[in-house]
Design an enzyme around this catalytic site. Structure first.
Site, short mmCIF file in Angstrom:
data_model
loop_
_atom_site.label_atom_id
_atom_site.label_comp_id
_atom_site.label_asym_id
_atom_site.label_seq_id
_atom_site.Cartn_x
_atom_site.Cartn_y
_atom_site.Cartn_z
CG MET A 93 -28.53 -71.49 18.03
SD MET A 93 -27.70 -70.37 16.89
CE MET A 93 -29.10 -69.77 15.95
CG HIS A 120 -30.30 -69.29 20.04
ND1 HIS A 120 -29.81 -68.09 19.57
CD2 HIS A 120 -29.26 -69.90 20.63
CE1 HIS A 120 -28.53 -67.99 19.85
NE2 HIS A 120 -28.16 -69.09 20.52
CB SER A 170 -34.88 -65.40 31.64
OG SER A 170 -35.67 -65.88 32.71
CE1 TYR A 183 -33.75 -70.43 29.90
CE2 TYR A 183 -34.34 -69.48 32.02
CZ TYR A 183 -34.40 -69.46 30.64
OH TYR A 183 -35.10 -68.46 30.01
CB SER A 184 -30.66 -69.65 36.74
OG SER A 184 -30.57 -68.40 37.38
CE LYS A 187 -32.04 -67.41 28.85
NZ LYS A 187 -32.00 -66.95 27.46
CB ILE A 218 -43.48 -65.35 27.75
CG1 ILE A 218 -42.57 -64.27 28.35
CG2 ILE A 218 -44.20 -64.82 26.51
CD1 ILE A 218 -43.27 -63.03 28.84
CB THR A 220 -43.37 -69.71 24.56
OG1 THR A 220 -42.73 -70.19 25.74
CG2 THR A 220 -42.97 -68.27 24.33
CD GLU A 221 -46.38 -76.27 21.52
OE1 GLU A 221 -46.45 -77.51 21.47
OE2 GLU A 221 -46.37 -75.54 20.51
#
Length: 292
Positions: A93, A120, A170, A183-184, A187, A218, A220-221
């Site tokens: 991406m 993604h 998120s 990351y925050s 988002k 969540i 997710t792995e």
């Protein structure tokens, strides 16, 4: 205080969930039959589960992710589940050419597009910020700039079909918790950009909906691997989460919150007692398990 919170927050969340999810619209899986849908980040986790739900609803699917071998398996499974068609384009991406490649494939194959699901994410650790500014730039390119690029490339076709953009975000894009600074940031940026774009589309009387999905923890792995030793909460099921995202996009909701009680409660508490919420978040983590 702890007992009060255990009683108060679930009750508050239940009330908020009822408020947000008692809209009169009824979701019917036939709403997606024959629709042309792009799903990014579709090789695993929530994206993979959305692909399977959409396949059962007999949608046309164009899937993308980094790993071609995984995408091939997902496409094969989608066709087995009843997808009207299923194709893939593999790529990273952060590639400036991928948005046009994806949309060219949609144009050549379907002649248009009805729904763009942006899901993604780039890899980021759950740890103290170590001053890696270059890492922040790279994550912003994948988690934010590529979303903008894909939505921009898709808008002409979505305007023609009066379609939908679904942005998977998120709770970290509304509440700044510890150990997720880069990351925050990405988002929060998604929230700002797509909320502003929604206003512009409405002002221009363009019938393209934008649904922002505010997700909690969540199963997710990748999420479980990253935070299960730090956050003691039980993660919500990715299969149900994926279906709720599709439902919100199909009904053209402004926002999806999942799990609804937890996310809605946290957002409400933040609005009138932000420092109290911050202290709850800090005290709930196993900080001793966080690597520097």
């Amino acid at each position: 205080m702890g007992l009060l919170l255990k009683v108060f927050i679930p009750l508050l969340g239940a009330a908020l969930a009822f408020y947000f999810y008692s809209a009169p619209e009824n979701f019917n899986e036939e709403m997606l039959r024959g629709k042309r849908v792009i799903v990014t980040g579709a090789s695993s986790g929530i994206g993979e589960q959305m692909a399977y739900h959409l396949a059962r609803m007999e949608a046309h699917l164009l899937l993308t992710a980094r790993t071609e071998a995984k995408l091939q398996k997902v496409v094969k499974r989608c066709l087995e589940l009843g997808a009207a068609s299923a194709r893939y384009v593999s790529g990273s991406m952060d590639s400036p050419t991928l948005p046009e490649e994806l949309l060219r494939e949609a144009e050549n194959t379907w002649g248009g597009l009805d729904m763009l699901i942006l899901n993604h994410i780039g890899q980021s650790g759950f740890t103290y910020f170590n001053g890696d500014v270059e890492g922040v730039r790279k994550l912003m390119e994948i988690n934010f700039v590529s979303y903008v690029a894909l939505a921009t490339a898709a808008l002409p076709m979505l305007k023609e079909s009066e379609g939908s953009i679904v942005v998977v975000s998120s709770i970290a894009g509304r509440i700044g918790g510890p150990f997720t600074a880069p990351y925050s940031a990405t988002k929060f940026a998604l929230d700002g950009f797509f909320s502003s774009l929604r206003q512009e589309l409405i002002l221009d009387k363009i019938n393209v909906s934008i649904t922002l999905c505010i997700l909690g923890y969540i199963n997710t792995e990748s999420a479980v691997r990253a935070v299960s030793h730090i956050i003691p909460d039980t993660p919500a099921p990715k299969e149900e989460c994926a279906l709720e995202i599709i439902r919100g996009g199909a009904l053209r909701w402004r926002e999806v919150r999942y799990p609804p009680r937890t996310v809605s409660s946290m957002l409400l508490i933040r609005s009138f007692a932000p420092e109290f919420l911050d202290s709850i978040i800090r005290s709930s983590y196993h900080v001793e398990n966080v690597r520097r």
